[in-house]
Design a protein around this motif. Structure first.
Motif, short mmCIF file in Angstrom:
data_model
loop_
_atom_site.label_atom_id
_atom_site.label_comp_id
_atom_site.label_asym_id
_atom_site.label_seq_id
_atom_site.Cartn_x
_atom_site.Cartn_y
_atom_site.Cartn_z
N ILE A 102 1.04 59.36 65.58
CA ILE A 102 2.07 58.66 66.36
C ILE A 102 2.10 57.19 65.98
CG2 ILE A 102 2.01 60.27 68.29
CD1 ILE A 102 0.26 58.28 69.79
N PRO A 103 3.25 56.55 66.05
CA PRO A 103 3.34 55.13 65.73
C PRO A 103 2.77 54.27 66.85
CG PRO A 103 5.45 55.91 66.53
CD PRO A 103 4.57 57.13 66.44
N LYS A 104 2.31 53.09 66.51
CA LYS A 104 1.88 52.15 67.53
C LYS A 104 3.10 51.42 68.05
CE LYS A 104 -2.86 51.39 65.92
NZ LYS A 104 -3.87 50.40 65.51
N SER A 105 3.47 51.72 69.28
CA SER A 105 4.69 51.15 69.86
C SER A 105 4.47 50.88 71.34
CB SER A 105 5.86 52.13 69.69
OG SER A 105 6.96 51.74 70.47
N PRO A 106 4.73 49.66 71.81
CA PRO A 106 4.50 49.34 73.22
C PRO A 106 5.36 50.16 74.18
CG PRO A 106 5.72 47.58 72.12
CD PRO A 106 5.24 48.50 71.05
#
Length: 301
Positions: A283-287
């Motif tokens: 998964i992407p690092k996304s806030p």
């Protein structure tokens, strides 16, 4: 296999109502009142209602948790005896209900040393298990955060307890993600997750893990503070939970959510874990990722 601790107000069988409502494949309950030493008699009607509700539910496995009152490592002889007797009762209840696993905090050694505390735990368990008769209920030692004089925060302590047992076939481990992090094992991210699991395999053995408490941690690495948080709301990050939910080694292992505000927040947190389980790759690092994943179908904005 994913689920959570469920409310049982109104009777243990009520837990299966919440299991169905929240979409649990497994559940965790207390088979006695968790804050009292005295235990009321169990009736055959209660057992029948429980088993009927289970059969009519989507739940595959039921996990029970031993009350925190129980301390098999205590140097206080009276408390140790009461703890041993209570664990006997818990195991008897679990067996009657057909519960698969009974999770136990190893205990705290107080003003004695851990070596003696471990001996007291082993003595109590040996006595109980030697007289158990045939049972499909396994006792699982939970990995601890390391607060105070608790035993079981180090993988070596868990391995020592299991190695001393004469009945290894009815013993196992419940791995708690928040606890191992607070104890100093950096389980964050994909690499951290694999590193910690390799360490556990080397010292204890992955096959000993029979259940997992899926919790984020409010406190930092090595804090030795047992404070749970909602998934993705603590210090661990979503990558750890994605790695866990996608790990084929734990496909059929009960993964139990234990979070604050259980009654109002379990459903959303379970949905988040279910979404993570469905995502291939990394998964992407996304806030904003957590918010997007827990959004219900049809929600806008």
């Amino acid at each position: 296999m994913l689920g959570c601790t469920v409310p049982t107000i109104g009777g243990l069988s009520k837990g299966f109502f919440w299991a169905r409502k929240w979409g649990c494949e497994c559940i965790q309950i207390y088979v006695t009142l968790s804050r009292r030493w005295d235990v009321s008699a169990l009736t055959s009607e209660e057992v029948i209602r429980f088993k009927a509700a289970w059969q009519d539910s989507p739940v595959k496995k039921v996990v029970a948790h031993v009350p925190y009152l129980v301390n098999l490592a205590s140097p206080d002889k009276n408390l140790w005896q009461k703890s041993r007797e209570r664990l006997e009762t818990e195991l008897s209840r679990a067996r009657q209900f057909g519960v698969n696993f009974l999770i136990l905090h190893p205990g705290s050694c107080g003003d004695s040393n851990k070596k003696d505390g471990i001996k007291r735990i082993v003595e109590a368990l040996q006595t109980i298990l030697s007289a158990r008769g045939d049972s499909n209920t396994q006792i699982l030692l939970e990995t601890m955060a390391g607060q105070g004089t608790s035993i079981g925060s180090g993988f070596e302590e868990i391995a020592c307890l299991l190695d001393e047992m004469k009945h290894p076939e009815v013993m196992g481990v419940c791995l708690d993600t928040a606890h191992v992090f607070a104890a100093g094992y950096d389980i964050r991210g994909y690499e951290g997750y694999e590193t910690v699991l390799r360490e556990f395999e080397r010292i204890v053995g992955i096959r000993k893990i029979k259940a997992i408490h899926v919790n984020d941690s409010r406190t930092g690495l090595g804090s030795r503070s047992d404070r749970h948080a909602g998934i993705g709301e603590g210090k661990l990050g979503l990558e750890t939970f994605h790695a866990l939910m996608r790990d084929p080694r734990f496909l059929n292992i009960p993964k139990i959510l234990e979070i604050p505000e259980m009654d109002t927040r379990s459903e959303d947190n379970l949905r988040l874990l279910q979404k993570l389980r469905s995502i291939p790759g990394r998964i992407p690092k996304s806030p904003g990722l957590r918010k997007r994943l827990i959004r219900k179908e049809g929600d806008s904005g």
